[in-house]
Write a protein that holds these residues in place. Structure first.
Motif, PDB file in Angstrom:
ATOM      1  N   GLN A   1      -1.618  13.181   1.382  1.00 28.05           N
ATOM      2  CA  GLN A   1      -2.303  12.675   0.164  1.00 28.05           C
ATOM      3  C   GLN A   1      -2.198  13.655  -0.872  1.00 28.05           C
TER       4      GLN A   1
ATOM      5  N   ASP B   1      -8.112   4.367  -0.888  1.00 28.35           N
ATOM      6  CA  ASP B   1      -7.348   4.468   0.147  1.00 28.35           C
ATOM      7  C   ASP B   1      -7.838   5.914   0.823  1.00 28.35           C
ATOM      8  N   ARG B   2      -7.804   7.014   0.050  1.00 24.47           N
ATOM      9  CA  ARG B   2      -8.217   8.410   0.233  1.00 24.47           C
ATOM     10  C   ARG B   2      -9.465   8.498   1.000  1.00 24.47           C
TER      11      ARG B   2
ATOM     12  N   GLY C   1      -5.554   4.638  -5.023  1.00 21.80           N
ATOM     13  CA  GLY C   1      -5.142   5.797  -4.191  1.00 21.80           C
ATOM     14  C   GLY C   1      -6.324   6.506  -3.770  1.00 21.80           C
TER      15      GLY C   1
ATOM     16  N   SER D   1      -2.610  12.058   7.630  1.00 26.21           N
ATOM     17  CA  SER D   1      -2.000  11.438   6.703  1.00 26.21           C
ATOM     18  C   SER D   1      -1.700  12.502   5.328  1.00 26.21           C
TER      19      SER D   1
ATOM     20  N   ASP E   1       2.670   1.455  -3.370  1.00 28.43           N
ATOM     21  CA  ASP E   1       1.814   2.165  -4.527  1.00 28.43           C
ATOM     22  C   ASP E   1       1.542   3.645  -4.241  1.00 28.43           C
ATOM     23  N   ARG E   2       1.329   4.321  -2.700  1.00 32.39           N
ATOM     24  CA  ARG E   2       0.826   5.207  -2.396  1.00 32.39           C
ATOM     25  C   ARG E   2       1.955   6.482  -2.808  1.00 32.39           C
TER      26      ARG E   2
ATOM     27  N   GLN F   1       0.892  -1.246   0.013  1.00 34.67           N
ATOM     28  CA  GLN F   1      -0.050   0.037   0.010  1.00 34.67           C
ATOM     29  C   GLN F   1       0.889   1.302  -0.022  1.00 34.67           C
ATOM     30  N   GLN F   2       1.944   1.349   0.756  1.00 29.61           N
ATOM     31  CA  GLN F   2       2.557   2.525   0.909  1.00 29.61           C
ATOM     32  C   GLN F   2       3.569   2.655  -0.393  1.00 29.61           C
TER      33      GLN F   2
END
Length: 459
Positions: free
Chosen positions: A424, A362-363, A359, A422, A286-287, A283-284
């Motif tokens: 973004q 996740d957002r 993303g 976080s 990709d983020r 996840q991180q």
């Protein structure tokens, strides 16, 4: 055993005829990561290889699953890690040599693992042999005299392979035979004397976008509230460097985790924890990859058009649904997919659209309480397809949902969400990214998003 082949001796052979290094360890490590990215992403992946081999020490250096799927590997690891990497487990004294009979799997690929000796040294070494390209990378040198070595000349590579063959034969003759058989299966190797001409310029380009160090400096007052183009460019360069520094070690951690997950003797609680770490790393990665792409896009002229192709958006959502569902389940949330059947294809870029949609998922889900759910609805809307991401929070009043885009802007790319703590993508960066993918984003004063994609019409 005086004639035992060590990896230190292999690095010495690589340094024959090369000027002594003059940099410290932090610089040479930065060179190493830039070289790994260049070799894998800029050189090997575009070649679309179907077969080959790789040898690495003291850790698996390859991290791209597309390469690991095609290449067979041999890895020497420190005995502190060897117990984790080997299927049987257990630690070995440095002088003891152990024969490995089972394969350790790494992502989609596989490799054989052997214990590293004390006199092998801890500096990294990587050798890749394919029918089209042969190259060796290594770090060598004393403090203050460190250097990155890259050799692609046939004479050096032939010597390195002979030394590795002898080392394997000393540890496991059967594996030495397997390495020879693999080399034979590649057929006639093509000399790549021109590799150096493209390799070092590509490494230099990557280094040019990386900050050599991060230094805290006092804030300076500016005469204008609007940042200059130079200030924006410096900010984007720093942002690209930071994302690189985060993604690269996470990729190595994920590589090691996936090798552990292939073991059959792991307790259930350990397997579960490792799986969680793997998911979080992915996840991180990709983020921060998405943030990197957004920073790169910011440098492009606004008039530059992206190349879009036919994309089955419904099929993509179905394919990614298990990954997103697992991500939300870790937060106590659920994902509902509602797609109208037989929808036409849209114009987009599937390779870049996947992480972008991830993303957005996740957002929208960050900060939601356990028990919440996300719904993905894909519908026809005239000459477009309408993708909606809707949030459902149980027992939530209409005024309780916060504006997912009302965040503190930290520049042209990033924003800070005080509710989730976080980083973004900013609203402008999100809209520009989606626009480059053929999408048009609309949103209301809550977390719900709607994206319109143009339908691809047959000529």
């Amino acid at each position: 055993m005086n004639d035992f082949i060590t990896h230190s001796a292999i690095r010495e052979r690589m340094s024959d005829g090369v000027l002594q290094g003059r940099v410290d360890d932090s610089i040479v490590r930065r060179l190493w990561w830039a070289a790994l990215e260049t070799l894998q992403e800029d050189i090997l992946l575009p070649m679309e290889l179907s077969a080959g081999l790789w040898v690495a020490s003291p850790l698996p250096a390859l991290y791209d699953s597309r390469l690991l799927e095609q290449l067979q590997g041999w890895v020497w690891a420190p005995d502190q890690l060897e117990g984790f990497l080997l299927p049987q487990g257990g630690l070995l004294p440095p002088a003891q040599v152990r024969t490995v009979k089972e394969e350790t799997h790494l992502g989609f690929g596989s490799y054989k693992c052997f214990p590293l000796r004390e006199d092998d040294g801890q500096d990294p070494l990587l050798l890749i042999i394919t029918s089209e390209l042969q190259v060796a990378l290594a770090i060598k040198g004393e403090p203050g005299k460190r250097q990155l070595l890259m050799r692609s000349d046939p004479e050096t590579l032939s010597d390195l392979l002979a030394m590795l063959d002898k080392r394997l034969n000393q540890e496991d003759p059967q594996e030495a035979l397997a390495l020879r058989d693999k080399l034979s299966s590649l057929g006639r190797l093509k000399s790549n004397l021109d590799l150096e001409k493209i390799f070092w310029p590509l490494v230099s380009e990557r280094l040019a976008g990386m900050a050599p160090s991060l230094t805290l400096q006092p804030l300076q007052e500016t005469s204008s509230s609007n940042p200059s183009n130079e200030e924006i460019s410096s900010e984007l360069t720093l942002l690209e460097a930071l994302t690189h520094e985060v993604r690269t070690p996470l990729s190595t951690i994920r590589t090691l985790i996936r090798s552990l997950l292939r073991r059959k003797d792991l307790p259930e609680v350990v397997f579960t924890r490792l799986k969680q770490i793997d998911v979080e790393c992915t996840q991180q990665i990709d983020r921060f990859g998405l943030i990197f792409n957004a920073a790169e896009l910011q440098r492009q002229p606004s008039s530059e058009k992206s190349l879009l192709a036919r994309t089955d958006l419904g099929e993509m959502l179905v394919m990614l649904n298990p990954v997103w569902s697992q991500q939300l389940e870790s937060r106590g949330q659920t994902l509902l997919l509602d797609i109208t059947p037989d929808l036409p294809q849209v114009l987009s870029d599937s390779e870049r659209l996947e992480p972008m949609l991830g993303g957005l998922i996740d957002r929208c889900s960050r900060g939601l309480p356990s028990g919440s759910s996300l719904s993905l609805l894909l519908r026809a809307a005239g000459h477009r397809l309408k993708l909606q991401i809707l949030t459902h929070v149980p027992n939530a009043s209409k005024n309780s949902s916060s504006d997912n885009f009302s965040n503190s802007e930290l520049g042209p790319v990033l924003s800070w969400n005080p509710n989730t703590g976080s980083l973004q993508l900013s609203q402008a960066a999100t809209q520009r990214m989606l626009a480059s993918l053929g999408g048009r984003l609309t949103h209301r004063r809550d977390r719900d998003l709607t994206i319109f994609f143009p339908i691809e019409h047959e000529n």
